[in-house]
Design an enzyme around this catalytic site. Structure first.
Site, PDB file in Angstrom:
ATOM      1  CB  SER A  32      -0.929   0.005   1.216  1.00  0.00           C
ATOM      2  OG  SER A  32      -1.834  -1.084   1.155  1.00  0.00           O
ATOM      3  NE  ARG A  81     -30.477 -29.836   2.335  1.00  0.00           N
ATOM      4  CZ  ARG A  81     -29.851 -30.990   2.336  1.00  0.00           C
ATOM      5  NH1 ARG A  81     -29.828 -31.731   1.238  1.00  0.00           N
ATOM      6  NH2 ARG A  81     -29.224 -31.411   3.412  1.00  0.00           N
ATOM      7  CD  GLN A  89     -31.091 -20.346   4.000  1.00  0.00           C
ATOM      8  OE1 GLN A  89     -30.771 -20.521   5.165  1.00  0.00           O
ATOM      9  NE2 GLN A  89     -30.409 -20.862   2.988  1.00  0.00           N
ATOM     10  CD  GLU A 107      -5.050  -1.604  -8.740  1.00  0.00           C
ATOM     11  OE1 GLU A 107      -5.194  -0.376  -8.840  1.00  0.00           O
ATOM     12  OE2 GLU A 107      -3.992  -2.184  -9.046  1.00  0.00           O
TER      13      GLU A 107
END
Length: 669
Positions: free
Chosen positions: A149, A315, A335, A429
């Site tokens: 960095s 599922r 979920q 980056e």
């Protein structure tokens, strides 16, 4: 988009039938235009139908075979691009759908843009045609073993020798070894090398140089160049297809004109001269690269959520205690509360990425007109968006893996490899923490200038409304009030500004600005995140203010926008409460409304991920198949593992049989 092997039965047909919007128009909303949908569809099918681009065995290949497979695919992709005379847009999409990290990513993504951005017209005319035809292969050699960095801390030197009109590139220490550049290890013939420019005994800091690394005849390293691969990386398959490299120079000489000279140059006599081109032009390239990273975040997160949503719909586990059929996992509120915010985030990142494309064009035009007034703001905005979207995406992919239960841990689910490929984005980056601190520093400067009457610009314009935002009260009285985009926007603005002002005041109490910044750096990270989340929410709201065709499309996007915003309120409730942006009751109402929104997403969930328009080949997941035929595919995939080539494993005679037959030879002690 359908694709890949499969049965004739669509096990998700019932889910698709409940959609309350036009999926084809949602594809357009996601892709940006009908043209974009059609081109992506064509390129995805081209890749999926070509056996050379097979990838279902990738996680089982040894490293050498995996790398050779990458070279084969890259060459074949280029062959198809040339044969079919693909446009640049089509070629980029073809490479995207090949979906295997390799040297071409850095060649097109870093090497070519560096020459375009930092090379003179003459240098571009010399080098770009060679790169465009793949007569040379380039990489971007900046990061070193000891410095990433902190670019200004790089140790590689480029010392000018006026006697020979050459630069001498040298690695003076072990830590000055270039380390990590993709494509460097085995493929690249050239690199843009970043080194300390030294002339007339003076160090002028970091500059770029085009350096040939390997022979164009036999690919062997040139004299004075030591290079290789840095070794295996996290995960099976994944980023191990990329030859990240190590590079050392021992007084390697290059011609003076291989210094990238658009912004500055060294004369034959060794004088360092600035050109007339403003150094701010480099910001344009940086905005472009970060815009690409944000776009990639939406692609990766949408892939993960596509897999998790489809599998959760197939599922079934448990059921009513009175008996009866088991419940689809997607119907469980636990979920939904974990998965639907990730689905909303994928759409949010997509739309803020679209806006970044506009920002890049805007910044480019302003740079050409020598208008640098918005540069700092654009830099802070893109740095923060890169950090927030990549961190959220990496965490989101891992959450999707856990949402798929035990089967999500299988390589054939596609999620472990997707995570391993994506997670480096949090570091390359610009390390995300470092970038967020840069954003925070800019925000502190912006706050400090408010008293002088200087009006903030761009994404910080809301700070100019400081008198109102510091004392306003949230007007939410019912759960439905949280569906008002103006109310959401104001709450996010108040939170971001109040956090920034609070930090600025605390920094001013410190013995020095730097000491205050250092001590408060954890808080400053949160300030930066709040500002960036405001930008993402704002750009989603602005997207909804546009004309969006298709029955029910805008309504569904509005639901997702509200899910994204209210989930952030829920997740960062402490910030909203501590700044007085909302009350505890309003926080509870936000949570109540969030639950109602999840119920609205549920019948549309499968159709919303279908709108991403991904082939089974690109998804690379037995759990995320378009037809939902998961269990036969899982069973079939298991038998492809090399361990199942024989019934009796290698090593049985030497190790298992003696153990089972009590024939182990024991040493006498």
């Amino acid at each position: 988009m359908e694709g890949g092997v499969g049965g004739e039965v669509d096990h998700l047909a019932g889910e698709r039938a409940t959609a309350q919007f036009d999926v084809e128009h949602m594809k357009v909303a996601w892709a940006g235009s009908r043209h974009a949908v059609d081109v992506a569809d064509r390129m995805a099918r081209l890749v999926a139908s070509d056996p050379v681009f097979r990838k279902d065995n990738r996680t089982m290949l040894p490293r050498k075979e995996l790398f050779k497979d990458t070279l084969r695919k890259a060459a074949h992709a280029w062959k198809r691009i040339v044969e079919l005379r693909l446009t640049e847009e089509e070629a980029n999409l073809l490479r995207l759908y090949v979906d295997q990290p390799g040297y071409v990513d850095l060649h097109w993504g870093m090497f070519v843009p560096a020459i375009k951005g930092q090379g003179t017209e003459e240098q571009q005319k010399k080098w770009l045609p060679l790169a465009y035809r793949f007569q040379i292969i380039g990489c971007y050699a900046q990061t070193e073993l000891g410095h990433g960095s902190n670019v200004q801390g790089l140790e590689t030197t480029a010392t000018f020798d006026p006697k020979t009109d050459e630069f001498v590139i040298h690695s003076p220490t072990l830590t000055s070894s270039k380390w990590w550049p993709g494509g460097l290890g085995k493929a690249s013939t050239h690199a843009v090398v970043y080194a300390r420019l030294i002339t007339e005994g003076k160090d002028y800091g970091i500059h770029g140089f085009i350096v040939q690394l390997r022979s164009l005849e036999d690919h062997s390293p040139l004299p004075g160049v030591t290079l290789g691969d840095i070794g295996g990386k996290f995960g099976s398959g994944a980023y191990n297809s990329m030859d990240n490299g190590v590079l050392r120079f021992d007084h390697v000489r290059i011609p003076r004109d291989q210094m990238l000279m658009r912004l500055s140059q060294v004369t034959k006599e060794g004088k360092y001269v600035h050109s007339d081109v403003p150094k701010q032009l480099l910001y344009g390239t940086m905005v472009f690269v970060r815009q690409t990273i944000v776009a990639d975040a939406s692609k990766a997160l949408s892939r993960a959520t596509c897999i998790a949503v489809r599998y959760s719909a197939i599922r079934k586990q448990f059921g009513p205690q009175t008996g009866g059929p088991e419940t689809q996992v997607l119907n469980y509120k636990t979920q939904q509360s974990r998965l639907f915010p990730l689905l909303a985030s994928a759409y949010a990142f997509r739309f803020v990425g679209e806006w970044l494309k506009w920002l890049y064009t805007d910044v480019t035009h302003k740079l050409e007109a020598k208008d640098f007034s918005t540069l700092q703001e654009a830099h802070a905005c893109t740095a923060g968006l890169k950090a927030v979207t990549t961190s959220a995406t990496a965490d989101g992919i891992e959450e999707c893996r856990k949402l798929c239960g035990g089967h999500g841990y299988l390589n054939s689910s596609g999620l472990p490899e997707l995570f391993a490929i994506y997670v480096p984005a949090c570091t390359y980056e610009g390390d995300n923490v470092v970038l967020l601190l840069q954003v925070a520093r800019f925000l502190m400067k912006t706050v400090s200038q408010l008293a002088s009457g200087k009006q903030p610009v761009g994404t910080t314009a809301y700070m100019g409304n400081i008198q109102y935002l510091m004392q306003c009260k949230c007007g939410v009285n019912t759960a439905e009030d949280w569906l008002n985009p103006a109310a959401i926007r104001e709450v996010f603005e108040a939170r971001a500004l109040r956090m920034a002002v609070n930090c600025a005041q605390n920094i001013n109490k410190a013995p020095s600005q730097e000491e205050g910044f250092y001590e408060l750096s954890p808080d400053l990270l949160e300030v930066a995140v709040a500002h960036i989340q405001l930008i993402i929410v704002t750009k989603f709201i602005e997207k909804l203010e546009q004309d969006i065709p298709g029955e029910g499309v805008k309504e569904q996007l509005c639901i997702l926008c509200n899910v994204y915003a209210l989930y952030l309120v829920h997740k960062h409730l402490g910030d909203f409460l501590s700044t007085g942006s909302i009350t505890a009751r309003q926080g509870a109402l936000a949570n109540e409304q969030l639950g109602k929104l999840y119920a609205q997403v549920r019948p549309n969930a499968v159709a919303l991920v279908d709108a991403f328009n991904y082939t089974d080949h690109y998804l690379g997941s037995v759990l995320g198949r378009y037809d939902g035929n998961v269990y036969p595919a899982l069973y079939e995939e298991a038998w492809k593992d090399p361990l199942n080539d024989t019934d009796v494993p290698d090593g049985y005679q030497e190790h298992l049989r003696p153990l089972l037959k009590q024939q182990l030879k024991l040493s006498r002690l």
